[in-house]
Design a protein around this motif. Structure first.
Motif, PDB file in Angstrom:
ATOM      1  N   UNK A  84       0.849  -1.191   0.000  1.00 51.16           N
ATOM      2  CA  UNK A  84       0.000   0.000   0.000  1.00 51.16           C
ATOM      3  C   UNK A  84       0.877   1.230   0.000  1.00 51.16           C
ATOM      4  N   UNK A  85       0.352   2.426  -0.212  1.00 49.13           N
ATOM      5  CA  UNK A  85      -1.010   2.672  -0.666  1.00 49.13           C
ATOM      6  C   UNK A  85      -1.098   2.509  -2.170  1.00 49.13           C
ATOM      7  N   UNK A  86      -2.319   2.570  -2.707  1.00 47.67           N
ATOM      8  CA  UNK A  86      -2.494   2.437  -4.148  1.00 47.67           C
ATOM      9  C   UNK A  86      -3.907   2.015  -4.465  1.00 47.67           C
ATOM     10  N   UNK A  88      -6.679  -0.606  -4.938  1.00 52.72           N
ATOM     11  CA  UNK A  88      -6.822  -1.901  -4.273  1.00 52.72           C
ATOM     12  C   UNK A  88      -6.723  -3.075  -5.247  1.00 52.72           C
ATOM     13  N   UNK A  89      -7.363  -2.964  -6.409  1.00 52.37           N
ATOM     14  CA  UNK A  89      -7.323  -4.078  -7.371  1.00 52.37           C
ATOM     15  C   UNK A  89      -5.897  -4.358  -7.838  1.00 52.37           C
ATOM     16  N   UNK A  90      -5.140  -3.295  -8.095  1.00 48.75           N
ATOM     17  CA  UNK A  90      -3.755  -3.434  -8.544  1.00 48.75           C
ATOM     18  C   UNK A  90      -2.872  -4.001  -7.431  1.00 48.75           C
ATOM     19  N   UNK A  91      -3.028  -3.429  -6.224  1.00 48.99           N
ATOM     20  CA  UNK A  91      -2.219  -3.890  -5.082  1.00 48.99           C
ATOM     21  C   UNK A  91      -2.420  -5.370  -4.821  1.00 48.99           C
ATOM     22  N   UNK A 110       8.717  -9.677   2.875  1.00 50.08           N
ATOM     23  CA  UNK A 110       8.920  -8.365   3.517  1.00 50.08           C
ATOM     24  C   UNK A 110       7.953  -7.345   2.895  1.00 50.08           C
ATOM     25  N   UNK A 111       6.965  -6.852   3.665  1.00 51.61           N
ATOM     26  CA  UNK A 111       6.051  -5.843   3.120  1.00 51.61           C
ATOM     27  C   UNK A 111       6.686  -4.455   3.138  1.00 51.61           C
ATOM     28  N   UNK A 112       6.486  -3.700   2.071  1.00 50.68           N
ATOM     29  CA  UNK A 112       7.069  -2.348   1.980  1.00 50.68           C
ATOM     30  C   UNK A 112       5.972  -1.342   1.640  1.00 50.68           C
ATOM     31  N   UNK A 113       5.986  -0.228   2.359  1.00 50.44           N
ATOM     32  CA  UNK A 113       5.111   0.912   2.076  1.00 50.44           C
ATOM     33  C   UNK A 113       5.641   1.577   0.791  1.00 50.44           C
ATOM     34  N   UNK A 114       4.799   1.697  -0.204  1.00 46.39           N
ATOM     35  CA  UNK A 114       5.206   2.258  -1.505  1.00 46.39           C
ATOM     36  C   UNK A 114       5.866   3.633  -1.356  1.00 46.39           C
ATOM     37  N   UNK A 115       5.352   4.453  -0.440  1.00 50.24           N
ATOM     38  CA  UNK A 115       5.849   5.831  -0.280  1.00 50.24           C
ATOM     39  C   UNK A 115       7.280   5.808   0.259  1.00 50.24           C
ATOM     40  N   UNK A 325      -0.858 -13.662   6.844  1.00 45.79           N
ATOM     41  CA  UNK A 325      -1.450 -12.509   7.540  1.00 45.79           C
ATOM     42  C   UNK A 325      -1.335 -11.189   6.775  1.00 45.79           C
ATOM     43  N   UNK A 326      -0.592 -11.176   5.659  1.00 49.40           N
ATOM     44  CA  UNK A 326      -0.387  -9.893   4.967  1.00 49.40           C
ATOM     45  C   UNK A 326      -1.625  -9.489   4.161  1.00 49.40           C
ATOM     46  N   UNK A 327      -2.049  -8.247   4.372  1.00 46.39           N
ATOM     47  CA  UNK A 327      -3.212  -7.695   3.666  1.00 46.39           C
ATOM     48  C   UNK A 327      -2.781  -6.446   2.914  1.00 46.39           C
ATOM     49  N   UNK A 328      -3.268  -6.283   1.700  1.00 39.70           N
ATOM     50  CA  UNK A 328      -3.037  -5.028   0.969  1.00 39.70           C
ATOM     51  C   UNK A 328      -3.792  -3.911   1.685  1.00 39.70           C
ATOM     52  N   UNK A 329      -3.143  -2.730   1.766  1.00 39.62           N
ATOM     53  CA  UNK A 329      -3.792  -1.602   2.445  1.00 39.62           C
ATOM     54  C   UNK A 329      -3.774  -0.377   1.516  1.00 39.62           C
ATOM     55  N   UNK A 330      -4.877  -0.140   0.793  1.00 38.84           N
ATOM     56  CA  UNK A 330      -4.877   0.946  -0.200  1.00 38.84           C
ATOM     57  C   UNK A 330      -4.719   2.327   0.418  1.00 38.84           C
ATOM     58  N   UNK A 331      -5.028   2.463   1.713  1.00 38.48           N
ATOM     59  CA  UNK A 331      -4.988   3.785   2.352  1.00 38.48           C
ATOM     60  C   UNK A 331      -3.770   3.994   3.249  1.00 38.48           C
ATOM     61  N   UNK A 332      -2.783   3.140   3.139  1.00 38.28           N
ATOM     62  CA  UNK A 332      -1.577   3.261   3.958  1.00 38.28           C
ATOM     63  C   UNK A 332      -0.985   4.663   3.808  1.00 38.28           C
ATOM     64  N   UNK A 333      -0.481   5.228   4.920  1.00 42.77           N
ATOM     65  CA  UNK A 333       0.129   6.568   4.857  1.00 42.77           C
ATOM     66  C   UNK A 333       1.617   6.460   5.205  1.00 42.77           C
ATOM     67  N   UNK A 334       2.273   7.609   5.241  1.00 40.62           N
ATOM     68  CA  UNK A 334       3.690   7.610   5.627  1.00 40.62           C
ATOM     69  C   UNK A 334       3.840   7.307   7.104  1.00 40.62           C
TER      70      UNK A 334
END
Ligand code: KG4
Ligand code: ZN
Length: 334
Positions: A84-86, A88-91, A110-115, A325-334
């Motif tokens: 995330x963010x982004x 939702x369908x693409x993520x 390893x999950x990474x915040x796009x920003x 347990x990993x979930x896409x989060x379209x609204x993730x912030x910095x």
């Protein structure tokens, strides 16, 4: 260590393999498939269509990243993915693919915040940023100033109250009848234009805070276009005036942030950082004001969305999670 990065937050399907085996982080492969030209027909991104293109591209893109790196999955130590963010369908396409591969290949995920990932394009270089460091993220959805004190340790300093810098480029380009994404199109047209031909506002340039606003600039451009002033050569002059107005505000506020926080390193990230005039204007200001500030800007192909930056971030923010347990989060912030 060898990391496969996967990035699918918007309309780019990207996979890259990076290693830190030598003294620096090196790219072994960096594949980006973009559906931007498809989206261009509609003047912007249609989320549903972007997701469908992601599904078609994801496996061939990952296969190609392995082929170009001359590796089998056995040669990978971990998988990093934008969660995330982004859109939702693409993520979901990238996240679910990464989860599946991590389970099947038995690799840490390893999950990474796009920003945050965007900033790490600056670590794929010989001279990497030193902390403390001011980060300016300028992309299609973000205009953010951040103070980094270490890897994973940062403070948000300010950002846009309305449109992002990239969004302003895109919306102004549309007003000028240019195609999507608008930033590179405006920049190309601006090369032969006079940046002083149109007197455009520099929103919030005099405000003492580290906030931005670009919607008024877009409205000013809309008014000029609708008044019929833009004919023939004046289009390139308006493009140059738009580019310069956006850059003036970005440079001014970022240098102000560096002075306030007394830092000697600035790093720029995100699609708009690919703009060559932004880079030269930053360096010119640093030189003119005789500031001892080292400026870091990734090469243009690492500014726009890519997976190399996601893999690079994972070398420093190496916090694997249980794939289930990993979930896409379209609204993730910095
Ligand atoms: O980081 P990015 O590829 O995607 C997001 O995460 O948003 O940024 C895309 C944005 C678009 O608004 C595009 O117009 C802008 O970056 N951009 C540019 C340039 N190249 C891409 N803006 C100005 N000059 C450029 N050369
Ligand atoms: Zn991005």
């Amino acid at each position: 260590m060898v990391i496969l990065g996967i990035e699918t937050s918007c309309d780019e399907t990207a996979a890259a393999i990076l290693t830190n085996n030598q003294k620096r982080i090196t790219i072994l492969s960096n594949i980006v498939a973009s559906s931007a030209s498809l989206q261009a027909k509609y003047g912007g991104i249609i989320p549903e269509q972007a997701a469908r293109e992601q599904i078609k591209a994801i496996i061939p893109v990952i296969e190609e990243s392995l082929r170009q790196a001359k590796l089998s999955p056995n040669g990978l130590d971990a998988i990093a993915v934008t969660y995330g963010p982004g859109l939702i369908g693409s993520l979901l396409v990238g996240v679910e693919t990464a989860k599946t591969l991590a389970l099947v290949w038995n690799k840490p995920l390893i999950p990474i915040n796009h920003l945050i990932g965007h900033f790490y394009a600056n670590w794929i270089a010989d001279a990497t940023p030193k902390f403390p460091c001011i980060g300016l993220l300028v992309s299609g959805g973000h205009t953010d100033l951040v103070l980094f004190t270490d890897h994973g340790k940062y403070k948000y300093l300010g950002g846009t109250r309305d449109d992002a810098a990239g969004e302003c480029f895109d919306k102004c380009a549309r007003l000028l009848g240019l195609s999507y994404p608008g930033g590179p199109e405006i920049s190309k047209l601006a090369q032969k234009g006079d940046p002083e031909a149109f007197n455009l506002p520099r929103p919030m340039i005099d405000s003492k805070d580290l906030e931005f606003s670009f919607s008024g600039l877009k409205t000013a451009v809309a008014n000029i276009v609708h008044s019929g002033q833009v004919t023939g050569d004046s289009k390139k002059h308006l493009a140059a005036s738009i580019e310069t107005a956006i850059i003036d505000v970005l440079v001014d506020k970022t240098i102000r942030a560096a002075k306030i926080h007394k830092v000697k390193n600035i790093m720029i990230a995100g699609g708009v950082a690919a703009n060559q005039k932004l880079a030269s204007q930053f360096q010119l200001t640093i030189n003119n004001e005789q500031l001892s500030i080292k400026l870091h800007i990734p090469p243009p192909n690492l500014c726009t969305d890519n997976a190399a930056m996601i893999a690079a971030a994972a070398f420093f923010i190496n916090q694997p999670v249980d794939p289930l347990n990993l979930q896409a989060d379209p609204n993730l912030t910095l």
